[in-house]
Design a protein around this motif. Structure first.
Motif, PDB file in Angstrom:
ATOM      1  N   LYS B   4       0.819  -1.210   0.000  1.00 41.19           N
ATOM      2  CA  LYS B   4       0.000   0.000   0.000  1.00 41.19           C
ATOM      3  C   LYS B   4       0.853   1.260   0.000  1.00 41.19           C
ATOM      4  O   LYS B   4       2.041   1.228   0.324  1.00 41.19           O
ATOM      5  CB  LYS B   4      -0.971   0.007   1.178  1.00 41.19           C
ATOM      6  N   LYS B   5       0.211   2.370  -0.372  1.00 42.70           N
ATOM      7  CA  LYS B   5       0.818   3.694  -0.286  1.00 42.70           C
ATOM      8  C   LYS B   5      -0.073   4.529   0.616  1.00 42.70           C
ATOM      9  O   LYS B   5      -1.297   4.486   0.474  1.00 42.70           O
ATOM     10  CB  LYS B   5       0.877   4.347  -1.671  1.00 42.70           C
ATOM     11  N   GLU B   6       0.534   5.281   1.509  1.00 44.57           N
ATOM     12  CA  GLU B   6      -0.291   6.090   2.406  1.00 44.57           C
ATOM     13  C   GLU B   6      -1.108   7.116   1.611  1.00 44.57           C
ATOM     14  O   GLU B   6      -2.280   7.332   1.867  1.00 44.57           O
ATOM     15  CB  GLU B   6       0.591   6.817   3.427  1.00 44.57           C
ATOM     16  N   CYS B   7      -0.441   7.724   0.632  1.00 43.66           N
ATOM     17  CA  CYS B   7      -1.122   8.782  -0.127  1.00 43.66           C
ATOM     18  C   CYS B   7      -0.763   8.684  -1.605  1.00 43.66           C
ATOM     19  O   CYS B   7       0.399   8.572  -1.962  1.00 43.66           O
ATOM     20  CB  CYS B   7      -0.708  10.145   0.427  1.00 43.66           C
ATOM     21  N   VAL B   8      -1.780   8.716  -2.429  1.00 47.66           N
ATOM     22  CA  VAL B   8      -1.588   8.707  -3.880  1.00 47.66           C
ATOM     23  C   VAL B   8      -2.027  10.063  -4.420  1.00 47.66           C
ATOM     24  O   VAL B   8      -3.039  10.609  -3.973  1.00 47.66           O
ATOM     25  CB  VAL B   8      -2.436   7.573  -4.509  1.00 47.66           C
ATOM     26  N   ALA B   9      -1.242  10.626  -5.345  1.00 52.07           N
ATOM     27  CA  ALA B   9      -1.611  11.916  -5.938  1.00 52.07           C
ATOM     28  C   ALA B   9      -2.245  11.703  -7.305  1.00 52.07           C
ATOM     29  O   ALA B   9      -1.809  10.842  -8.068  1.00 52.07           O
ATOM     30  CB  ALA B   9      -0.379  12.801  -6.057  1.00 52.07           C
ATOM     31  N   MET B  10      -3.276  12.469  -7.582  1.00 53.52           N
ATOM     32  CA  MET B  10      -3.927  12.445  -8.891  1.00 53.52           C
ATOM     33  C   MET B  10      -3.828  13.854  -9.471  1.00 53.52           C
ATOM     34  O   MET B  10      -4.335  14.812  -8.879  1.00 53.52           O
ATOM     35  CB  MET B  10      -5.390  12.017  -8.757  1.00 53.52           C
ATOM     36  N   LEU B  11      -3.144  13.947 -10.605  1.00 58.32           N
ATOM     37  CA  LEU B  11      -2.824  15.254 -11.165  1.00 58.32           C
ATOM     38  C   LEU B  11      -3.682  15.512 -12.402  1.00 58.32           C
ATOM     39  O   LEU B  11      -3.571  14.791 -13.400  1.00 58.32           O
ATOM     40  CB  LEU B  11      -1.330  15.238 -11.509  1.00 58.32           C
ATOM     41  N   LEU B  12      -4.529  16.502 -12.320  1.00 58.40           N
ATOM     42  CA  LEU B  12      -5.430  16.806 -13.435  1.00 58.40           C
ATOM     43  C   LEU B  12      -4.688  17.613 -14.486  1.00 58.40           C
ATOM     44  O   LEU B  12      -4.322  18.760 -14.255  1.00 58.40           O
ATOM     45  CB  LEU B  12      -6.646  17.588 -12.917  1.00 58.40           C
ATOM     46  N   ALA B  13      -4.420  16.968 -15.611  1.00 56.37           N
ATOM     47  CA  ALA B  13      -3.596  17.616 -16.635  1.00 56.37           C
ATOM     48  C   ALA B  13      -4.292  17.601 -17.994  1.00 56.37           C
ATOM     49  O   ALA B  13      -3.652  17.708 -19.024  1.00 56.37           O
ATOM     50  CB  ALA B  13      -2.241  16.920 -16.726  1.00 56.37           C
ATOM     51  N   GLY B  14      -5.608  17.475 -17.968  1.00 63.53           N
ATOM     52  CA  GLY B  14      -6.319  17.281 -19.231  1.00 63.53           C
ATOM     53  C   GLY B  14      -6.917  18.525 -19.830  1.00 63.53           C
ATOM     54  O   GLY B  14      -7.434  18.503 -20.932  1.00 63.53           O
ATOM     55  N   GLY B  15      -6.853  19.632 -19.087  1.00 65.59           N
ATOM     56  CA  GLY B  15      -7.523  20.852 -19.550  1.00 65.59           C
ATOM     57  C   GLY B  15      -6.902  21.400 -20.816  1.00 65.59           C
ATOM     58  O   GLY B  15      -5.720  21.228 -21.077  1.00 65.59           O
TER      59      GLY B  15
END
Lengths: 371, 398
Positions: B4-15
């Protein structure tokens, strides 16, 4: 094409020529042209020729070399098969680390034995050039040579040890001299420490030399067999700088301020080096920079002329830096004046200091010094 | 084996970044060049790795090719990992559905599977178009300490500008009691930065509910966050103090570039304790010739400067020929400013050739606006490009 060749770089073998800069490092890891190390030219030339396996022969002081090379990814040499392979000296209770090239070669016979490539390119880390190694290998094959030695026309030499060659009209070397006296400014063909040889042939040479108790590759292999072996000379016509003394280092570094030299070496943007993620350089209001190379991460407030600034150099307000080479993280204090100075890494020059040398004898400040 | 990972980042780059006009004609906004050697996305990716977050999903949709290539395997940011690392997440065809990302929330929702694979306790939602240095680990600590279900990063803005932002109205303990999207009469100067940390289980729950709501625009700010607040979830504001710039407009992009200049720059990208990682050009050091003059500027590797450069930001391999002048401008990599040409108050994209004695833009004081030249275009010799013009094709004059 030269997938059929494996590279071998001797990182230490010319160290004694330039003790100032190789005290803390191998000659191959001497910083050059603002962001490179000498070995970058050897590695890039090999990689650009399609070579994917390079053995790097080390002896001592190679921490900075290892740090520079890392996994080899910056040269696209982080490979499953091959890539950069460090070859530290082989020694045990009876065998001491090598003292000459033949012993160094003997120490890497295991590496040579297990490769599959047809040829070996032997390369010393003391030269700066952008050379088509693939063409050298092609030349070697076409001439059905045993050994191909790359030479360059020079008018002077400062190495402790050098070889001059004289090829006949077919390219075959008929005369090969070690440390001959050089007269005046006459041109001569200097071997530039780049050689192509068939891998199995090289292993035979090494085995034979060990059995015969030879100690000099130049004298006892090359010079002695110039008639019996097919030794060919490949003339390299491009820009070549032999870093064989501090004065030479200074001279050849300053040549990088010449656009033609820079275009030849870097125009194709295929000389690779370690990446360090420095910020781009900042020129402050009032800075004056003329005829100079400035790498990343510099902050310039003073005046810089005819100089080369490596990564992260700071030049303070009112400071004047002329004809100087400032290596990584050098800090020049406010109103300091430098002329013909070479600073090694992490040097600090205090405010209002005056340092001057001359091109033949640059004022050298060793690594980490505060002056 | 890590599970597991404590925190996963999701980066919105679709704009699309349509307010950057010619600069985003064929690349996504996060791939736009910035600060002489960076691309906008470098800041967010560097923040992630510097904050100890090594698992990042980059959600792309609009013109993703260049961005995909730039991010690659993530190696420049140390995000090439055996478990985790950076992953490009494009819209995909699934068994039951296949659709483009419809809104920010929908984009994340479509990638729930990616997040769940790492079994994270928390999910960090990021935008790929901000320039800032922020330690997300501190924000995560605050999120854990307050026991929040969602923490929203916020920054103080001048109250007179507050009506341009999403404003958070908070209680004394920092908990949020109201969102106001671009309020006419703002009650607070705390603006949302569009950076959220969710407790993972809550995020999944509200994303699923949002997906089932056919009236929803599937947007975090408009739908998901208000829904959570209405349902009484614990939501906190996290105050970020430091430089932060949304470079979604030409003016903001120009200003942010200029913030790198000076002896004490407003925004320092050279801090060794918070390195901004990027792909580096294969170029020798920059060269300033005998005739070159560089003042109050930032210059990257590989530049050849024979003319005058003042108060400008030049990316790698830019050539400014003798007699040419560049003032108050941002020039991206590989562009050539030919002899005698003059570039003022402009943003010039990569690979542009500005012909001899051409004039691009005009003095900042009198200009109608920032002049923008799109990628790889050619401006003819002696041509004048008026200030405020935006060109994306070769130009030989009227």
């Amino acid at each position: 094409m030269a997938r059929s060749a494996v590279g071998v770089i001797f990182s230490n073998i010319q160290d004694q020529n330039i003790p100032e800069l190789s005290k803390h490092r191998t000659i191959a890891s001497i910083p050059f042209a603002g962001r490179y190390r000498l070995i970058d030219f050897a590695l890039s030339n090999m990689v650009n020729a399609g070579i994917t396996t390079v053995g790097i022969v080390t002896k001592h002081n190679y921490q900075s070399l290892i740090d520079h090379l890392g996994s080899g990814k910056d040269w696209d040499l982080a490979r499953k098969d091959g890539g950069i392979i460090l070859l530290p000296p082989y020694s045990n209770e009876t065998d001491k680390p090598y003292t000459n090239r033949l012993e160094a070669l003997k120490g890497i016979t295991g590496f040579l034995l297990h490769r599959k490539e047809e040829y070996v390119v032997l390369y010393d880390g003391d030269g700066v050039s952008r050379m088509d190694i693939a063409d050298v290998v092609r030349f070697h094959e076409e001439n059905n040579a045993d050994i191909t030695m790359v030479y360059h026309e020079e008018t002077s030499v400062e190495s402790h040890y050098y070889i001059t060659v004289q090829p006949d009209e077919t390219g075959r070397i008929t005369s090969l001299k070690i440390n001959p006296k050089i007269n005046g400014n006459a041109k001569f063909n200097m071997y530039i420490n780049v050689m192509v040889v068939r891998r199995e042939y090289l292993m035979d040479i090494i085995q034979n030399a060990v059995q015969s108790g030879y100690s000099s590759f130049g004298r006892e292999i090359l010079a002695k067999n110039v008639d019996s072996m097919r030794i060919f000379g490949y003339k390299f016509d491009g820009y070549y700088a032999n870093i064989s003394s501090l004065a030479r280092y200074f001279k050849h570094s300053m040549e990088q301020l010449d656009k033609d030299v820079r275009d030849e070496l870097f125009g194709a943007r295929d000389i690779y080096t370690k990446v360090r993620d420095s910020a781009p350089s900042r020129y402050i209001e009032g800075a004056v920079v003329k005829n100079s190379l400035v790498s990343d991460g510099c902050v310039i407030e003073g005046k810089v002329e005819n100089s080369i600034l490596f990564r992260g150099v700071k030049v303070g307000k009112g400071a004047v830096v002329k004809n100087s080479i400032l290596m990584q993280e050098t800090v020049v204090g406010n109103s300091a004046k430098l002329d013909c100075v070479v600073t090694d890494k992490n040097v600090s020059i205090r405010d209002r200091r005056n340092l001057a040398g001359c091109p033949e004898l640059p004022y050298f400040v060793s690594k980490g010094t505060m002056l | 084996m890590q599970i597991k990972k404590e925190c996963v980042a999701m980066l919105l780059a679709g704009g699309q970044g349509s307010r950057l006009y010619a600069l985003t004609n064929d690349i996504a906004k996060p791939a736009v060049g910035f600060g002489a050697k960076y691309r906008i996305i470098d800041f967010t990716l560097s923040n992630c790795i510097n904050s100890g977050i090594d698992t990042v999903g980059v959600l792309t949709q609009y013109e993703p090719l260049e961005l995909n290539e730039y991010v690659g395997n993530g190696q420049p940011w140390d995000l090439d990992r055996a478990f985790g690392g950076v992953h490009i997440l494009s819209p995909y065809q699934a068994k039951k559905r296949s659709s483009w990302y419809e809104g920010t929330a929908n984009a994340i929702y479509q990638n729930i599977g990616f997040m769940k694979k790492y079994n994270p306790d928390y999910v960090l939602i990021l935008s790929g178009d901000h320039i800032y240095k922020m330690n997300y680990a501190k924000m995560l600590q605050a999120h854990i300490a307050t026991g929040a279900d969602c923490t929203i990063a916020s920054i103080r803005v001048p109250i007179e500008e507050a009506s341009r932002f999403g404003i958070l109205n908070v209680n004394e303990d920092g908990s949020i009691y109201q969102f106001e999207e671009k309020p006419k009469a703002p009650k607070s100067d705390l603006a949302s930065m569009g950076i959220y940390i969710f407790t993972a289980s809550k995020l999944y729950k509200y994303l699923e509910e949002d997906d089932n709501d056919s009236n929803s625009a599937k947007d975090f700010g408009k739908n998901v966050l208000p829904a959570m607040l209405n349902a009484g979830e614990k939501m906190f504001a996290y105050l970020f103090e430091g430089y932060w710039k949304d470079v979604g407009t030409i003016t903001a992009l120009w200003e942010a570039n200029m913030d790198l200049l000076g002896a004490e720059p407003v925004f320092d990208v050279g801090d060794p304790a918070w390195k901004i990682h990027s792909r580096n050009p294969l170029a020798p050091p920059g060269y300033i010739s005998k005739t070159g003059e560089v003042n109050d500027s930032v210059i990257a590797l590989g530049c050849e400067i024979e003319g005058k450069v003042n108060h400008s930001v030049l990316s790698s391999n830019v050539t400014v020929e003798e007699g040419a002048t560049v003032i108050d401008s941002v020039i991206m990599s590989g562009t050539v400013v030919k002899k005698g040409a003059k570039v003022c108050y402009s943003i010039v994209d990569e690979g542009v050739v500005i012909g001899e004695n051409a004039i691009v833009g005009e003095d900042k004081q009198t200009a109608k606006g920032i002049t923008v030249l799109g990628r790889n275009i050619r401006i003819g010799d002696d041509v004048k490009v008026e200030s405020g013009k935006i060109l994306d094709k070769d130009y030989k004059g009227e």
